[in-house]
Design an enzyme around this catalytic site. Structure first.
Site, PDB file in Angstrom:
ATOM      1  N   ALA A 217       0.818  -1.207   0.000  1.00 43.75           N
ATOM      2  CA  ALA A 217       0.000   0.000   0.000  1.00 43.75           C
ATOM      3  C   ALA A 217       0.861   1.270   0.000  1.00 43.75           C
ATOM      4  O   ALA A 217       0.524   2.242  -0.675  1.00 43.75           O
ATOM      5  CB  ALA A 217      -0.924  -0.009   1.217  1.00 43.75           C
ATOM      6  N   ILE A 218       1.980   1.264   0.744  1.00 46.61           N
ATOM      7  CA  ILE A 218       2.768   2.509   0.827  1.00 46.61           C
ATOM      8  C   ILE A 218       3.423   2.842  -0.521  1.00 46.61           C
ATOM      9  O   ILE A 218       3.247   3.962  -1.021  1.00 46.61           O
ATOM     10  CB  ILE A 218       3.770   2.458   2.002  1.00 46.61           C
ATOM     11  CG1 ILE A 218       2.989   2.458   3.331  1.00 46.61           C
ATOM     12  CG2 ILE A 218       4.749   3.636   1.959  1.00 46.61           C
ATOM     13  CD1 ILE A 218       3.824   2.335   4.583  1.00 46.61           C
ATOM     14  N   GLU A 237      14.055  -3.622  -7.693  1.00 49.29           N
ATOM     15  CA  GLU A 237      14.013  -5.083  -7.536  1.00 49.29           C
ATOM     16  C   GLU A 237      12.725  -5.641  -8.150  1.00 49.29           C
ATOM     17  O   GLU A 237      12.721  -6.620  -8.863  1.00 49.29           O
ATOM     18  CB  GLU A 237      14.069  -5.330  -6.039  1.00 49.29           C
ATOM     19  CG  GLU A 237      13.709  -6.655  -5.539  1.00 49.29           C
ATOM     20  CD  GLU A 237      13.810  -6.619  -4.009  1.00 49.29           C
ATOM     21  OE1 GLU A 237      14.723  -5.959  -3.475  1.00 49.29           O
ATOM     22  OE2 GLU A 237      12.969  -7.244  -3.357  1.00 49.29           O
TER      23      GLU A 237
HETATM   24  N1  COA Z   1       5.062  -4.854  16.321  1.00 51.78           N
HETATM   25  C1  COA Z   1       4.268  -5.927  16.202  1.00 51.78           C
HETATM   26  N2  COA Z   1       3.711  -6.317  15.039  1.00 51.78           N
HETATM   27  C2  COA Z   1       3.973  -5.574  13.962  1.00 51.78           C
HETATM   28  C3  COA Z   1       4.783  -4.432  13.995  1.00 51.78           C
HETATM   29  C4  COA Z   1       5.333  -4.082  15.246  1.00 51.78           C
HETATM   30  N3  COA Z   1       6.119  -3.016  15.363  1.00 51.78           N
HETATM   31  N4  COA Z   1       4.859  -3.899  12.772  1.00 51.78           N
HETATM   32  C5  COA Z   1       4.134  -4.679  11.969  1.00 51.78           C
HETATM   33  N5  COA Z   1       3.594  -5.688  12.690  1.00 51.78           N
HETATM   34  C6  COA Z   1       2.735  -6.753  12.188  1.00 51.78           C
HETATM   35  C7  COA Z   1       1.494  -6.174  11.544  1.00 51.78           C
HETATM   36  O1  COA Z   1       0.463  -5.961  12.502  1.00 51.78           O
HETATM   37  C8  COA Z   1       1.152  -7.257  10.547  1.00 51.78           C
HETATM   38  O2  COA Z   1       0.546  -8.347  11.196  1.00 51.78           O
HETATM   39  P1  COA Z   1      -0.675  -9.148  10.514  1.00 51.78           P
HETATM   40  O3  COA Z   1      -0.108  -9.694   9.228  1.00 51.78           O
HETATM   41  O4  COA Z   1      -1.004 -10.178  11.530  1.00 51.78           O
HETATM   42  O5  COA Z   1      -1.728  -8.105  10.284  1.00 51.78           O
HETATM   43  C9  COA Z   1       2.529  -7.746  10.076  1.00 51.78           C
HETATM   44  O6  COA Z   1       3.422  -7.426  11.131  1.00 51.78           O
HETATM   45  C10 COA Z   1       2.983  -7.053   8.805  1.00 51.78           C
HETATM   46  O7  COA Z   1       2.988  -5.668   9.025  1.00 51.78           O
HETATM   47  P2  COA Z   1       2.487  -4.592   7.937  1.00 51.78           P
HETATM   48  O8  COA Z   1       2.851  -3.252   8.457  1.00 51.78           O
HETATM   49  O9  COA Z   1       1.062  -4.827   7.560  1.00 51.78           O
HETATM   50  O10 COA Z   1       3.351  -5.081   6.717  1.00 51.78           O
HETATM   51  P3  COA Z   1       3.599  -4.521   5.296  1.00 51.78           P
HETATM   52  O11 COA Z   1       2.814  -5.331   4.338  1.00 51.78           O
HETATM   53  O12 COA Z   1       3.472  -3.052   5.214  1.00 51.78           O
HETATM   54  O13 COA Z   1       5.142  -4.925   5.151  1.00 51.78           O
HETATM   55  C11 COA Z   1       7.338  -5.271   5.992  1.00 51.78           C
HETATM   56  C12 COA Z   1       6.079  -4.397   6.033  1.00 51.78           C
HETATM   57  C13 COA Z   1       8.383  -4.592   6.825  1.00 51.78           C
HETATM   58  C14 COA Z   1       7.037  -6.652   6.555  1.00 51.78           C
HETATM   59  C15 COA Z   1       7.807  -5.396   4.517  1.00 51.78           C
HETATM   60  O14 COA Z   1       7.913  -4.119   3.965  1.00 51.78           O
HETATM   61  C16 COA Z   1       9.133  -6.105   4.411  1.00 51.78           C
HETATM   62  O15 COA Z   1       9.166  -7.311   4.436  1.00 51.78           O
HETATM   63  N6  COA Z   1      10.233  -5.329   4.292  1.00 51.78           N
HETATM   64  C17 COA Z   1      11.580  -5.877   4.276  1.00 51.78           C
HETATM   65  C18 COA Z   1      12.001  -6.296   2.907  1.00 51.78           C
HETATM   66  C19 COA Z   1      12.177  -5.164   1.948  1.00 51.78           C
HETATM   67  O16 COA Z   1      12.191  -3.999   2.308  1.00 51.78           O
HETATM   68  N7  COA Z   1      12.329  -5.523   0.687  1.00 51.78           N
HETATM   69  C20 COA Z   1      12.608  -4.594  -0.389  1.00 51.78           C
HETATM   70  C21 COA Z   1      11.472  -4.258  -1.241  1.00 51.78           C
HETATM   71  S1  COA Z   1      10.604  -5.577  -2.054  1.00 51.78           S
END
Ligand code: COA
Length: 434
Positions: A217-218, A237
């Site tokens: 979404a972001i 990527e």
């Molecule tokens: N404490 C506890 N739980 C947390 C949390 C925190 N600080 N932050 C996120 N979560 C939980 C969310 O509630 C969610 O849980 P759910 O699936 O049970 O609802 C889960 O973790 C995923 O969080 P969300 O913020 O919805 O994820 P996202 O889809 O926006 O993805 C990352 C965020 C960080 C997981 C993702 O961007 C990632 O994997 N990044 C690392 C890899 C990367 O940057 N790759 C390069 C680009 S492809």
């Protein structure tokens, strides 16, 4: 032997092809939506004769039936990134996670992870006997090159893409002809918070910049606020449908890119059929291996590159945790650090970690005094550059620990700022004034 005869000789049924997988083998599957679902199903249906087969995959977008509890004796998943379909298996100890930078995965296949079998998806061969790996080239090409045995699902639905993404018929041992629709991603819901984050990130993007965007979404919200920019480029990527809208609107032209001007570059793609139709037979998009696309040495040559990724926690020093919540692995590092480092070395490069200020329905702050015990750091405080939330932008590079903490408290959710201020006062032995 000419390639046509070879191709004919090597076409087999799925059952015949997967008969070459033996107990104890390491099997690498094509990545993300490039996974050969028909071959994976055929392998899983042979579970009774297989024991301890290791399945290496990164972002697994299919059913991942090999990771189900009843398959534990037959298959053990080794995740290079933990996705929705494999998270429970890793959490329950029935699957493993291997930490790795995405750009280094091809090297792992050459040096430290011997591959017995690679199972990939390809297009039918062209007139010269070359098949395209379509929307998943990343580590998939390296797997074809390194494996003892290569089995390919020839899928006419796979878009024919350009770039360093071709494999010759002679590189593949068994072909299984089977058409399947390419897995589609439901476009993410973009709410008010994501829109504000997107707007804040867009403020850091200038005309002529080259972008790396993650998924979700972001990144999609960022694209919504770029409609007035000019001559943006893509070297990422991966990318998804949002990029197609901006390309068609003439905002993305790739004209100013320092490497491959005029061309969008990616290692893999995930989106809807619209994206797959757009890239099919489209020379303005090049799909390349990840040890090229994500290599910090390549990224650093893209002046004005802006990378945008996300995380789960940032502490007051600017340490970024992106893969785990405590010791629970929820994803992987992917290409985050590849691009953070490349962007920080590039002339006028910027790396942005964009997050909502809270998780779990507003009950948890993502900006924390200290990263939870047991959580690995993904982007170090030395590498971090910009952190963006819906409350603003914190530019951390070149700032002292005290100034970083102040900048991060300013963009934390207001409900959590008092707690963060208290920690600040303990850490820095001074009052917090704002
Ligand atoms: N404490 C506890 N739980 C947390 C949390 C925190 N600080 N932050 C996120 N979560 C939980 C969310 O509630 C969610 O849980 P759910 O699936 O049970 O609802 C889960 O973790 C995923 O969080 P969300 O913020 O919805 O994820 P996202 O889809 O926006 O993805 C990352 C965020 C960080 C997981 C993702 O961007 C990632 O994997 N990044 C690392 C890899 C990367 O940057 N790759 C390069 C680009 S492809």
């Amino acid at each position: 032997m000419d390639w046509k005869t070879l191709y004919k000789e090597r076409c087999v049924t799925a059952k015949e092809a997967v008969a070459h997988i033996k107990s104890g083998d390491r099997v690498v599957t094509g990545h993300a939506v490039g996974e050969p679902s028909y071959l994976i199903d055929a392998m899983v249906s042979e579970a009774d004769r297989l024991k301890g087969v290791e399945i290496v995959h990164m972002v697994a977008m299919g059913k991942s039936e090999y990771a189900k509890p009843e398959m534990a004796e037959h298959f053990r998943h080794n995740a290079l990134f933990v996705g929705g379909s494999t998270r429970t298996a890793v959490k329950e100890g029935r699957a493993d996670y291997t930490p790795c930078f995405f750009f280094e995965v091809p090297r792992l296949f050459q040096d430290s992870m011997h591959i017995n079998v690679a199972m990939v998806t390809v297009t039918p061969p062209d007139k010269s006997g070359y098949c395209s790996l379509g929307v998943s080239v990343d580590y998939t090409k390296a797997a074809v090159e390194a494996a003892d045995i290569v089995i390919a699902q020839v899928n006419e639905e796979m878009p024919k893409t350009y770039g360093n993404c071709k494999v010759h018929v002679s590189q593949i041992d068994y072909f299984v002809l089977h058409n399947d629709p390419i897995i589609e991603l439901t476009p993410p819901k973009i709410g008010g918070v994501e829109k504000q984050i997107g707007k804040n990130c867009a403020a850091l993007i200038e005309d002529g910049d080259t972008l790396q965007l993650g998924i979700g979404a972001i990144p999609d919200a960022v694209l919504l606020f770029l409609k007035d920019k000019k001559d943006l480029g893509i070297h990422s990527e991966m990318f998804s449908d949002g990029v197609v809208d901006l390309y068609e609107a003439g905002v993305i032209t790739n004209a100013k890119k320092k490497i491959k001007p005029g061309i969008m570059t990616a290692a893999f793609l995930m989106g809807t059929k619209r994206l797959y139709d757009f890239v099919n037979d489209n020379p303005s998009v090049e799909m390349d291996p990840v040890d090229y696309v994500n290599h910090p040495f390549i990224v650093m040559q893209l002046d004005h590159i802006v990378s945008i990724n996300s995380c789960v926690q940032v502490d007051l020093m600017g340490q970024v945790a992106s893969e785990s919540v405590g010791t629970m692995q929820i994803s992987g590092i992917g290409g985050q650090v590849d691009f953070v480092r490349g962007a920080s070395m590039a002339e006028h490069g910027k790396s942005i970690i964009a997050i909502s200020s809270t998780a779990a329905g507003g009950t948890i702050s993502k900006i924390v005094p200290k990263i939870d015990a047991g959580t690995p750091i993904s982007t170090s405080r030395n590498d971090v550059d910009y952190i963006v939330t819906e409350y603003g932008i914190a530019h951390l590079k070149g700032k002292t620990l005290r100034k970083r903490a102040e900048a991060l408290i300013e963009i934390a959710h207001p409900d959590f700022r008092d707690e963060l201020r208290k920690e600040y006062e303990v850490q820095f032995q001074c009052r917090y004034f704002s």
